[in-house]
Design a protein around this motif. Structure first.
Motif, PDB file in Angstrom:
ATOM      1  N   PRO A 157       0.843  -1.197   0.000  1.00 53.28           N
ATOM      2  CA  PRO A 157       0.000   0.000   0.000  1.00 53.28           C
ATOM      3  C   PRO A 157       0.882   1.252   0.000  1.00 53.28           C
ATOM      4  N   ASP A 158       0.463   2.280  -0.751  1.00 52.58           N
ATOM      5  CA  ASP A 158       1.248   3.513  -0.801  1.00 52.58           C
ATOM      6  C   ASP A 158       0.631   4.636   0.024  1.00 52.58           C
ATOM      7  N   GLY A 159      -0.421   4.326   0.781  1.00 51.77           N
ATOM      8  CA  GLY A 159      -1.051   5.317   1.648  1.00 51.77           C
ATOM      9  C   GLY A 159      -2.260   5.999   1.042  1.00 51.77           C
ATOM     10  N   THR A 160      -2.546   5.747  -0.234  1.00 51.48           N
ATOM     11  CA  THR A 160      -3.697   6.367  -0.878  1.00 51.48           C
ATOM     12  C   THR A 160      -4.904   5.449  -0.738  1.00 51.48           C
ATOM     13  N   VAL A 161      -6.031   6.030  -0.385  1.00 55.04           N
ATOM     14  CA  VAL A 161      -7.269   5.287  -0.146  1.00 55.04           C
ATOM     15  C   VAL A 161      -8.382   5.962  -0.945  1.00 55.04           C
ATOM     16  N   ARG A 162      -9.301   5.158  -1.453  1.00 54.70           N
ATOM     17  CA  ARG A 162     -10.506   5.710  -2.076  1.00 54.70           C
ATOM     18  C   ARG A 162     -11.699   4.920  -1.562  1.00 54.70           C
ATOM     19  N   THR A 163     -12.854   5.529  -1.635  1.00 44.67           N
ATOM     20  CA  THR A 163     -14.086   4.873  -1.208  1.00 44.67           C
ATOM     21  C   THR A 163     -15.058   4.861  -2.378  1.00 44.67           C
ATOM     22  N   LEU A 164     -15.546   3.680  -2.701  1.00 44.96           N
ATOM     23  CA  LEU A 164     -16.518   3.514  -3.777  1.00 44.96           C
ATOM     24  C   LEU A 164     -17.889   3.256  -3.163  1.00 44.96           C
TER      25      LEU A 164
END
Length: 186
Positions: A157-164
């Motif tokens: 993981p590179d620390g970026t998160v998204r929510t779908l």
């Protein structure tokens, strides 16, 4: 023992890819996605979308086979800016040289036979040929099997998160990144 291989998908494979997606999502992701999303898989639309993806010049769709059976698939291509950008919208210096593994699915009954690793290695080779130097993918935070698979390949993981928003649930995904020199292990 049957021979396991990876090959490029052709238009006639769209039906089988849609079937694998339907079976795998129902088995592995029903709790994450919700019934409304799964019900859409029973229409003709997924097969049409897969036929379009196979024909799209910027997309590579590859199939894992074992003997005469198609057991999984992978979709890859150069990463769109929105997938590479940071949470603030900034693009990294290597944005134009980043590949996206959009999907890797192996039908559960064919799991644990190296098909996913072969698909990832083949996709990484194809991405390197297209000029990519690293890869990214999005994985549901609550999908330990996929997270473990990519960790074994050296991706993190590179620390970026998204929510779908699936319409019934909110699905939180982690962006995973790694080198395209994928080494297959046992």
């Amino acid at each position: 023992m049957s021979t396991a291989e990876v090959r490029a998908a052709v238009a006639g494979d769209a039906t089988e890819i849609a079937r694998i997606q339907r079976v795998t999502w129902r088995a592995a992701y029903a709790d994450l996605l919700g019934e409304a999303v799964l019900a859409q898989l029973d229409s003709a639309e997924p097969e049409e979308r897969w036929a379009s993806a196979i024909e799209h010049p910027d997309t590579t769709v590859q199939l894992a086979t074992e003997g005469r059976f198609v057991v999984g698939f992978c979709v890859a291509g150069l990463a769109p800016a929105e997938d590479v950008a940071s949470a603030s919208g900034e693009l990294p210096a290597d944005a134009g040289r980043t590949g996206l593994i959009a999907t890797i699915l192996v039908e559960p009954r064919w799991g644990r036979r190296g098909h996913g690793s072969r698909l990832l290695a083949a996709a990484a080779d194809e991405l390197r040929q297209r000029g990519a130097e690293r890869g990214i993918t999005w994985v549901a935070e609550s999908d330990p099997a996929s997270l473990s698979f990519f960790r074994r390949a050296g991706w993190r993981p590179d620390g970026t998160v998204r929510t779908l928003d699936t319409g019934e649930r909110r699905l939180r995904e982690l962006r995973i990144t790694g080198e395209l020199e994928v080494v297959l292990v046992g």
